[in-house]
Motif scaffolding. Structure first.
Motif, PDB file in Angstrom:
ATOM      1  N   ALA A   1       5.207   5.692   1.820  1.00  0.00           N
ATOM      2  CA  ALA A   1       4.446   6.899   2.153  1.00  0.00           C
ATOM      3  C   ALA A   1       5.022   8.089   1.387  1.00  0.00           C
ATOM      4  O   ALA A   1       6.230   8.319   1.408  1.00  0.00           O
TER       5      ALA A   1
ATOM      6  N   GLY B   1       0.256   9.317   6.423  1.00  0.00           N
ATOM      7  CA  GLY B   1       1.238   8.398   5.864  1.00  0.00           C
ATOM      8  C   GLY B   1       2.369   8.086   6.836  1.00  0.00           C
ATOM      9  O   GLY B   1       2.827   6.944   6.920  1.00  0.00           O
TER      10      GLY B   1
ATOM     11  N   CYS C   1      -4.232   7.493   0.030  1.00  0.00           N
ATOM     12  CA  CYS C   1      -3.595   8.800   0.227  1.00  0.00           C
ATOM     13  C   CYS C   1      -4.515   9.738   0.994  1.00  0.00           C
ATOM     14  O   CYS C   1      -5.486  10.275   0.452  1.00  0.00           O
TER      15      CYS C   1
ATOM     16  N   ALA D   1       0.632   5.098   1.010  1.00  0.00           N
ATOM     17  CA  ALA D   1      -0.156   6.062   1.781  1.00  0.00           C
ATOM     18  C   ALA D   1       0.513   7.431   1.700  1.00  0.00           C
ATOM     19  O   ALA D   1       1.449   7.642   0.947  1.00  0.00           O
TER      20      ALA D   1
ATOM     21  N   ARG E   1       1.836  -0.502   8.630  1.00  0.00           N
ATOM     22  CA  ARG E   1       0.583  -0.794   7.922  1.00  0.00           C
ATOM     23  C   ARG E   1       0.645  -0.470   6.431  1.00  0.00           C
ATOM     24  O   ARG E   1      -0.312  -0.727   5.709  1.00  0.00           O
ATOM     25  N   VAL E   2       1.757   0.124   5.961  1.00  0.00           N
ATOM     26  CA  VAL E   2       1.921   0.420   4.541  1.00  0.00           C
ATOM     27  C   VAL E   2       3.369   0.181   4.138  1.00  0.00           C
ATOM     28  O   VAL E   2       4.272   0.176   4.977  1.00  0.00           O
TER      29      VAL E   2
ATOM     30  N   ARG F   1       1.032   5.590   9.471  1.00  0.00           N
ATOM     31  CA  ARG F   1       0.824   4.242   8.938  1.00  0.00           C
ATOM     32  C   ARG F   1       2.157   3.539   8.661  1.00  0.00           C
ATOM     33  O   ARG F   1       2.288   2.327   8.884  1.00  0.00           O
ATOM     34  N   LEU F   2       3.141   4.286   8.167  1.00  0.00           N
ATOM     35  CA  LEU F   2       4.447   3.683   7.904  1.00  0.00           C
ATOM     36  C   LEU F   2       5.106   3.241   9.209  1.00  0.00           C
ATOM     37  O   LEU F   2       5.661   2.133   9.300  1.00  0.00           O
TER      38      LEU F   2
ATOM     39  N   VAL G   1       0.839  -1.194   0.000  1.00  0.00           N
ATOM     40  CA  VAL G   1       0.000   0.000   0.000  1.00  0.00           C
ATOM     41  C   VAL G   1       0.876   1.247   0.000  1.00  0.00           C
ATOM     42  O   VAL G   1       1.889   1.299   0.707  1.00  0.00           O
TER      43      VAL G   1
END
Length: 295
Positions: free
Chosen positions: A112, A100, A94, A72, A108-109, A103-104, A70
């Motif tokens: 970013a 971002g 996004c 983000a 979770r992604v 989440r990074l 993913v």
């Protein structure tokens, strides 16, 4: 071997890694080492080799938790297009640079997109200023330098020329969520102009992307907003340039070598990508792919 060489030959990379050339060729055939072919000759990007080496020195990552494929962070028109056209298979989520970052850090992604200005230094995407200083495997790769400015109705009927004009009575201002890069930049630009944000007449709902903000102006929900030139062009808006910013891709070191990331970065070297960047407008991609931070 020249220490500052951007690319290494097969003999140079073998010497650098203390391997036999035959072993280097084996790694190339296995797709296990980053390289490019130029007029039939193998070349090895120095920054990619450094990342590859450090990644292997950190130990076996096979047991590490899989990272969702993913992207983000902040929306960027050129990046969004490249993700689709490259066949990277990255899913897009996004919702702003600040989202971002979170989440990074939470794993979770995979990637970013960031363009967060540090008001104290005037620099972009400083890990320590973003709370990412503790990420020992953080890597940041330059995507582009972009033009940010005022997005205005076609023909600029209100005659807005500078950020201070947004404080004029009756000017409806589209805005991004508070932790978005554009939201942070707007506050910084207003501060530089000696204008308090409280004097602006912001519309009720924040725009969650560059395109949403441009559309708000195009549909006469707002008279102006801060965004990138590419978004203004896509909606046929008048654009007043104000600032140049760095847009970077943040990821964990092991993710750099994953196929989705490598496909995206390889596609960004193709002529079709360069033509698209020129057509969108407002991009300087001269440093694209350069590792600007390696923890």
């Amino acid at each position: 071997m020249e220490a500052r060489a951007t690319y290494l030959t097969t003999a140079e990379v073998a010497d650098y890694l203390r391997l036999k050339e035959r072993k280097v060729y084996d790694l190339v055939r296995q797709g296990a080492i980053p390289c490019v072919r130029v007029t039939g000759k193998l070349l090895f990007p120095r920054h990619s080799i450094d990342l590859w080496l450090m990644n292997h020195l950190e130990g076996d990552q096979a047991t590490a938790r899989p990272v969702p494929v993913v992207l983000a962070g902040s929306q960027d028109p050129l990046l969004e297009w490249a993700v689709r056209e490259s066949g990277s298979q990255l899913a897009l989520l996004c919702q702003g640079s600040g989202d971002g970052v979170r989440r990074l850090m939470e794993g979770r992604v995979m990637l970013a997109g960031l363009h967060l200005l540090d008001a104290a230094s005037g620099e972009y995407n400083r890990p320590e200023a973003l709370g990412m200083g503790g990420m020992r495997d953080l890597v940041m790769v330059r995507w582009a330098t972009r033009r940010q400015g005022l997005l205005l109705a076609p023909g600029n009927p209100l005659g807005i020329r500078r950020v201070a004009d947004l404080a004029h009575l009756g000017v409806r201002v589209a805005h991004r969520q508070p932790d978005a890069g554009a939201g942070r930049l707007l506050i910084w630009l207003l501060d530089q102009a000696g204008v308090e944000a409280s004097r602006l007449q912001f519309i009720e709902h924040p725009s969650l992307s560059e395109d949403d903000l441009a559309l708000a102006v195009r549909q006469d929900e707002a008279d102006a907003g801060l965004g990138v030139e590419a978004a203004a062009r896509r909606q046929g808006l008048t654009f007043v340039p104000l600032h140049r910013e760095h847009f970077d891709l943040a990821l964990r070191r092991r993710s750099y070598f994953e196929p989705p990331i490598q496909r995206l970065l390889a596609f960004a070297q193709e002529s079709r990508f360069v033509e698209r960047a020129e057509a969108l407008g407002g991009y300087d991609i001269g440093e694209l792919g350069r590792v600007v931070y390696n923890a």
